[in-house]
Write an enzyme that holds these catalytic residues in place. Sequence first.
Site, PDB file in Angstrom:
ATOM      1  N   ASP A  96       0.821  -1.203   0.000  1.00 29.14           N
ATOM      2  CA  ASP A  96       0.000   0.000   0.000  1.00 29.14           C
ATOM      3  C   ASP A  96       0.861   1.261   0.000  1.00 29.14           C
ATOM      4  OD1 ASP A  96       0.761  -0.915   2.546  1.00 29.14           O
ATOM      5  OD2 ASP A  96      -0.838   0.156   3.564  1.00 29.14           O
TER       6      ASP A  96
ATOM      7  N   GLU B 145      -0.630  -2.247   5.238  1.00 33.23           N
ATOM      8  CA  GLU B 145       0.414  -2.219   6.271  1.00 33.23           C
ATOM      9  C   GLU B 145       0.476  -0.873   6.953  1.00 33.23           C
ATOM     10  OE1 GLU B 145       4.064  -1.202   8.191  1.00 33.23           O
ATOM     11  OE2 GLU B 145       3.437  -0.350   6.273  1.00 33.23           O
TER      12      GLU B 145
END
Length: 439
Positions: free
Chosen positions: A90, A159
Amino acid sequence: MSPLKQSPSGSTISNLVKNHPLDLGEYEDQYKHFHSNPELSLQEKETSSTIASHKSLSAYKVQTSIGGYGVVGVLTNGDGPTILLRADMDALPVKEKTGLDYASEVTVKDEEGGTVPVMHACGHDMHVACLLGAAAWLASEDVRKKWAGTLVVLFQPNEERGKGARAMVEDGLYDKIPEPDVVLAQHVMPMRAGKVAVKAGTMIASADSFKITVYGRGGHGSMPQLCIDPVVLAANIVIRLQGIVAREVDPQETAVVTVGSLHAGQSDNIISDEAVLLVDVRTQKEETRQRVLKAIKRIVEKITDIHQECEASNCEKPPTFERTRQFPLTVNDSDVTQKVSAAFANHFGDTFDPAPPTANASEDMSDLATAIKKPYCYWLIGGIDGEKWDKAEKEGRIAEDIPVNHSALFAPVIEPTLKTGIETLCVAALAYLAGQQDS
């Protein structure tokens, strides 16, 4: 579950990597693609799709949509241990300022409906490209003859909010794949490119983030005597919080308390009803973490002087706490780290650092291992151009001239970062994957 078997020697692993080089051109292009097309946490749809369909995973049994947009590939290659290699994918709501010809120009709607820029300002694009390269290399025909066991490659969403690893576990990850004997992962950092660093014990810190709301009584700015000003209360809280590290934490321990945002009201002549503080805490020991968190709660709930000031101001509603993020400590297993370190030292030589300082950054990859009580190891690779790093170091300007993770200027130099990141994953995996020991 297969027992861990004897792995090849460090020199054999290094020779295998050197004698079977991977063509990096495709992965350089893939890195640029991911960098130019970042996606926020919980929005990693296209990144996930690109990974799942990539030819690097053609030999793997691929499963998608685990814990959101998580992707896993499983390659079984005979009897041996099961090793899990993980990369996060991400990006962040940051406007890129690198000036690169492949810089991100992406904007998206966030969860609140606002339009925000998106950038891979933490290097997760590099992590994905490295793991795709490592997956391809370890699955190649000549290399597969040299190891035995099961390899799991895992691409994790979300994350940055500290929830992706746990979400994958809670979505039945280990019902879908073999439980790993060891979990391995890495992160690109503001270090000289080509450098690799790992140590046993605490590698990076825990992080706890909160949204704290304090309440007052709003009104006209010209009539403060009829109001309760939450800005004054919030300002006092900010000042008091700074004393926690200075006066309540052992000077030999490390802790950081940051008020990253303080927001109240929309106008200069209106006293707001409430003020919102966003607080971030970093600690490197669980005992220190608990001490700091308790101190924050105590201060904000007016057990200290703020309690008296708030009562004197006739506060009618107690403050509220909302946890926004939580990252566990990342504590490398000593036995796993010893094995991985020996392989790194043999392959990387002087560019390997076996005793880096503990970083105050935070990670959630350990949840993939601790959820099933398995050991793990997490290491760092450098991403800063060598000439730029050497110049800044010589001039004593590392803090001024070297962009760090989450900066709008952070973008790892592609080489040798990509080559190093692929090789670390391969070397670490082969330290465990037992097989033929000739190169």
